[in-house]
Write a protein that holds these residues in place. Structure first.
Motif, PDB file in Angstrom:
ATOM      1  N   THR A 192      43.084   9.537 -12.540  1.00  0.00           N
ATOM      2  CA  THR A 192      42.613  10.098 -13.599  1.00  0.00           C
ATOM      3  C   THR A 192      43.321  11.631 -13.594  1.00  0.00           C
ATOM      4  O   THR A 192      44.036  12.304 -14.642  1.00  0.00           O
ATOM      5  CB  THR A 192      41.252  10.058 -14.271  1.00  0.00           C
ATOM      6  N   LYS A 193      42.887  12.390 -12.518  1.00  0.00           N
ATOM      7  CA  LYS A 193      43.191  13.710 -12.495  1.00  0.00           C
ATOM      8  C   LYS A 193      44.621  14.053 -12.079  1.00  0.00           C
ATOM      9  O   LYS A 193      45.515  14.743 -12.468  1.00  0.00           O
ATOM     10  CB  LYS A 193      42.450  14.328 -11.389  1.00  0.00           C
ATOM     11  N   CYS A 194      45.169  12.820 -11.537  1.00  0.00           N
ATOM     12  CA  CYS A 194      46.567  13.074 -11.017  1.00  0.00           C
ATOM     13  C   CYS A 194      47.461  12.949 -12.493  1.00  0.00           C
ATOM     14  O   CYS A 194      48.328  13.681 -12.497  1.00  0.00           O
ATOM     15  CB  CYS A 194      46.990  11.873 -10.218  1.00  0.00           C
ATOM     16  N   PHE A 195      47.124  12.053 -13.460  1.00  0.00           N
ATOM     17  CA  PHE A 195      47.879  11.829 -14.536  1.00  0.00           C
ATOM     18  C   PHE A 195      47.839  12.916 -15.320  1.00  0.00           C
ATOM     19  O   PHE A 195      48.577  13.256 -16.144  1.00  0.00           O
ATOM     20  CB  PHE A 195      47.392  10.504 -15.360  1.00  0.00           C
ATOM     21  N   LYS A 196      46.518  13.668 -15.413  1.00  0.00           N
ATOM     22  CA  LYS A 196      46.564  14.736 -16.271  1.00  0.00           C
ATOM     23  C   LYS A 196      47.240  16.042 -15.726  1.00  0.00           C
ATOM     24  O   LYS A 196      47.754  16.797 -16.647  1.00  0.00           O
ATOM     25  CB  LYS A 196      45.104  15.330 -16.408  1.00  0.00           C
TER      26      LYS A 196
ATOM     27  N   CYS B 252      39.884   6.151 -16.247  1.00  0.00           N
ATOM     28  CA  CYS B 252      39.791   4.862 -15.627  1.00  0.00           C
ATOM     29  C   CYS B 252      39.432   4.802 -13.947  1.00  0.00           C
ATOM     30  O   CYS B 252      40.581   4.927 -13.345  1.00  0.00           O
ATOM     31  CB  CYS B 252      40.681   3.803 -15.844  1.00  0.00           C
ATOM     32  N   SER B 253      38.360   5.196 -13.683  1.00  0.00           N
ATOM     33  CA  SER B 253      37.842   5.356 -12.149  1.00  0.00           C
ATOM     34  C   SER B 253      37.697   3.964 -11.582  1.00  0.00           C
ATOM     35  O   SER B 253      37.948   2.982 -12.116  1.00  0.00           O
ATOM     36  CB  SER B 253      36.839   6.372 -12.004  1.00  0.00           C
ATOM     37  N   ARG B 254      36.930   4.058 -10.389  1.00  0.00           N
ATOM     38  CA  ARG B 254      36.584   2.920  -9.788  1.00  0.00           C
ATOM     39  C   ARG B 254      35.777   1.773 -10.378  1.00  0.00           C
ATOM     40  O   ARG B 254      36.236   0.641 -10.460  1.00  0.00           O
ATOM     41  CB  ARG B 254      36.177   3.144  -8.363  1.00  0.00           C
ATOM     42  N   THR B 255      35.070   2.077 -10.883  1.00  0.00           N
ATOM     43  CA  THR B 255      34.001   1.243 -11.562  1.00  0.00           C
ATOM     44  C   THR B 255      34.615   0.369 -12.789  1.00  0.00           C
ATOM     45  O   THR B 255      34.628  -0.826 -12.795  1.00  0.00           O
ATOM     46  CB  THR B 255      32.719   1.977 -12.293  1.00  0.00           C
ATOM     47  N   LYS B 256      35.380   1.227 -13.722  1.00  0.00           N
ATOM     48  CA  LYS B 256      36.063   0.477 -14.635  1.00  0.00           C
ATOM     49  C   LYS B 256      37.158  -0.299 -14.359  1.00  0.00           C
ATOM     50  O   LYS B 256      37.405  -1.361 -14.836  1.00  0.00           O
ATOM     51  CB  LYS B 256      36.481   1.759 -15.838  1.00  0.00           C
ATOM     52  N   SER B 257      38.048   0.018 -13.404  1.00  0.00           N
ATOM     53  CA  SER B 257      39.081  -0.715 -12.667  1.00  0.00           C
ATOM     54  C   SER B 257      38.442  -2.034 -12.253  1.00  0.00           C
ATOM     55  O   SER B 257      39.217  -3.196 -12.123  1.00  0.00           O
ATOM     56  CB  SER B 257      39.777   0.273 -11.708  1.00  0.00           C
TER      57      SER B 257
ATOM     58  N   VAL C 275      39.561  -6.071 -13.513  1.00  0.00           N
ATOM     59  CA  VAL C 275      40.336  -6.666 -12.596  1.00  0.00           C
ATOM     60  C   VAL C 275      39.505  -8.256 -12.402  1.00  0.00           C
ATOM     61  O   VAL C 275      39.863  -8.988 -12.531  1.00  0.00           O
ATOM     62  CB  VAL C 275      40.287  -6.251 -11.332  1.00  0.00           C
ATOM     63  N   GLU C 276      37.968  -7.670 -12.282  1.00  0.00           N
ATOM     64  CA  GLU C 276      37.157  -8.913 -12.417  1.00  0.00           C
ATOM     65  C   GLU C 276      37.370  -9.924 -13.398  1.00  0.00           C
ATOM     66  O   GLU C 276      37.258 -11.144 -13.279  1.00  0.00           O
ATOM     67  CB  GLU C 276      35.925  -8.693 -11.785  1.00  0.00           C
ATOM     68  N   GLU C 277      37.179  -9.150 -14.640  1.00  0.00           N
ATOM     69  CA  GLU C 277      37.194  -9.897 -15.941  1.00  0.00           C
ATOM     70  C   GLU C 277      38.391 -10.610 -16.109  1.00  0.00           C
ATOM     71  O   GLU C 277      38.555 -11.915 -16.531  1.00  0.00           O
ATOM     72  CB  GLU C 277      37.030  -9.052 -17.070  1.00  0.00           C
ATOM     73  N   LEU C 278      39.584 -10.078 -15.609  1.00  0.00           N
ATOM     74  CA  LEU C 278      40.964 -10.678 -15.761  1.00  0.00           C
ATOM     75  C   LEU C 278      40.856 -11.976 -14.689  1.00  0.00           C
ATOM     76  O   LEU C 278      41.609 -12.972 -15.222  1.00  0.00           O
ATOM     77  CB  LEU C 278      42.191  -9.779 -15.570  1.00  0.00           C
TER      78      LEU C 278
END
Length: 450
Positions: A6-10, A24-29, A33-36
């Protein structure tokens, strides 16, 4: 990676409003992935319930965990093609016994409500923990479905057979490749010195290739490059040892006589040689005084770097075969040992081989035979399904080895499997002059015998 993305893209796209709003940090990622993965697993399990399937697994160590990725082959929804899928990637938190490994596999199938009734085959390596008739994984699978076919790894079987033949040689090709590479690795000064000797000897400046024991197809290429640079390497290691040898008496074990022929009979009679293989790291370095040095197998789960004394009768490099619990990359650099009265340093071991005519003859012979194993391995490692080609490929390899030392009259009109190639039947074996050892080895043999 997700925590910093997130910081890198900004910072990378300061003029983009999308990048500034991205979050989109660790938790959301992990949730995404688990849902897919859950949707994909539902689709795979549905096919496994409807059609016959096969399952394959093997242990892999990563840190303190043992992972058993479960791969399945199953028919497509229309039943006209075979699909490959990764069903899950569970870890085992117990000893990797056959029973525990089966319980992990069975538990993963039960999670998706998949039974063993439609399982046709089980694939794995040939370790006893997987293939054992009484306590192996396949034994517990047969309790669920006695019709399950156990499909071992033919490439691994070829390597084991080649390893046994390699034990008859007096030099370890794998140890030699490792010693040469890591002596030059990380040292710009040594590499530049080698380049100077390559120019002096009229050879093209080429790098010494890195051999990985877990990559069975790498040995042939590494050996060919070593033979191409044999003369520059000989001069290089000779120069490396010159300052250390001043004022010292060279021991008989540190240098081999350049005239160590006649060639042992094992060169002419043994036609089975190591494949371009190997898994794990095992790097016992036999001394030049040893009578016999066995070559490590290709699938180890540990690293050993003990060295026997130069006066030992037999220096055995431990097998790299593991019980199916995982493999480590053998390309990890072995430790550099200090010189002692009874132990050779790395450059001394290498120079001992480079100055030996007999050992160079071994290398030339192996360089001619290894491509036979490479050809079989390339065919058997194809991504698409070739189960119908396994037997023809193995029989072709066997025939290509037999014709090297068995008379044509002993093979005429017979199946390859019925040919008598035992030393107890010398009438079936070729004479030394008729043995097929390769043009390079034959030419070099004539040269040094003149």
């Amino acid at each position: 990676m997700s925590d910093t993305a997130t910081k890198c893209f900004k910072q990378m796209f300061p003029d983009s409003p999308i990048a500034q709003k991205y979050s989109c940090s660790r938790t959301k990622s992990r949730v995404m992935v688990e849902e897919l993965a859950r949707d994909t697993q539902t689709d795979i399990s549905g096919k496994m319930k409807a059609w016959p399937f096969s399952v394959a697994t093997d242990g892999s160590n990563e840190g303190n965990e043992k992972f058993f990725p479960i791969n399945v082959n199953v028919l497509s929804n229309d039943g006209l093609s075979v699909e490959k899928h990764l069903l899950s990637f569970p870890s085992l938190h117990a000893d990797a016994t056959g029973e525990n490994s089966f319980k992990l596999l069975d538990g993963e199938l039960k999670k998706h409500d998949i039974g063993w009734e439609k399982c046709m085959a089980m694939g794995s390596d040939n370790a006893s923990v997987m293939t054992g008739k009484h306590k192996g994984v396949i034994a517990y699978c047969h309790k669920k479905n006695e019709d399950i076919f156990m499909a071992g790894c033919p490439c691994h079987l070829l390597h084991l057979a080649a390893e046994k033949g390699a034990k008859e040689l007096e030099v370890s090709i794998e140890d030699m490749l490792i010693d040469v590479y890591y002596y030059l690795d990380k040292s710009t000064k040594r590499k530049q010195a080698l380049q100077a000797f390559q120019t002096l000897c009229g050879e093209e400046q080429r790098k010494i290739l890195k051999h990985g024991s877990t990559r069975w197809l790498s040995m042939g290429k590494c050996l060919e490059r070593l033979l191409q640079q044999w003369e520059p390497l000989t001069e290089f290691f000779k120069s490396e040892l010159e300052p250390k040898s001043k004022g010292k008496t060279t021991s008989a074990s540190s240098t081999s006589s350049a005239n160590d022929l006649p060639v042992p009979s094992s060169v002419s009679k043994k036609a089975t040689v190591p494949s371009a293989s190997s898994s794990g790291t095992s790097s016992k370095q036999p001394s030049s005084g040893s009578k016999k040095a066995t070559v490590p197998s290709a699938s180890s789960s540990g690293t050993s770097s003990k060295q026997p004394s130069s006066g030992s009768k037999k220096a055995t490099v431990p097998s790299t075969s593991s019980s199916g619990t995982g493999r480590h990359n053998s390309s990890k650099q072995p430790s550099t040992e200090a010189a002692t009265p009874n132990k050779l340093t790395r450059p001394e071991r290498v120079q001992d081989i480079l100055q030996s005519r007999t050992k160079k003859l071994y290398f030339l012979f192996l360089n001619n035979v290894i491509p036979e194993f490479d050809s079989a391995n390339v065919t058997l490692q194809r991504e698409y399904h070739i189960i119908h080609q396994v037997r023809p490929v193995v029989l072709k390899l066997l025939k290509s080895l037999l014709v090297r030392f068995v008379k044509p009259s002993a093979m005429l009109g017979k199946s390859v499997l019925s040919v008598n190639y035992s030393t107890s039947s010398p009438a079936s074996l070729k004479s030394d002059i008729d043995l097929v050892i390769g043009h390079g080895a034959r030419s070099y043999l004539w040269l040094i015998q003149c």
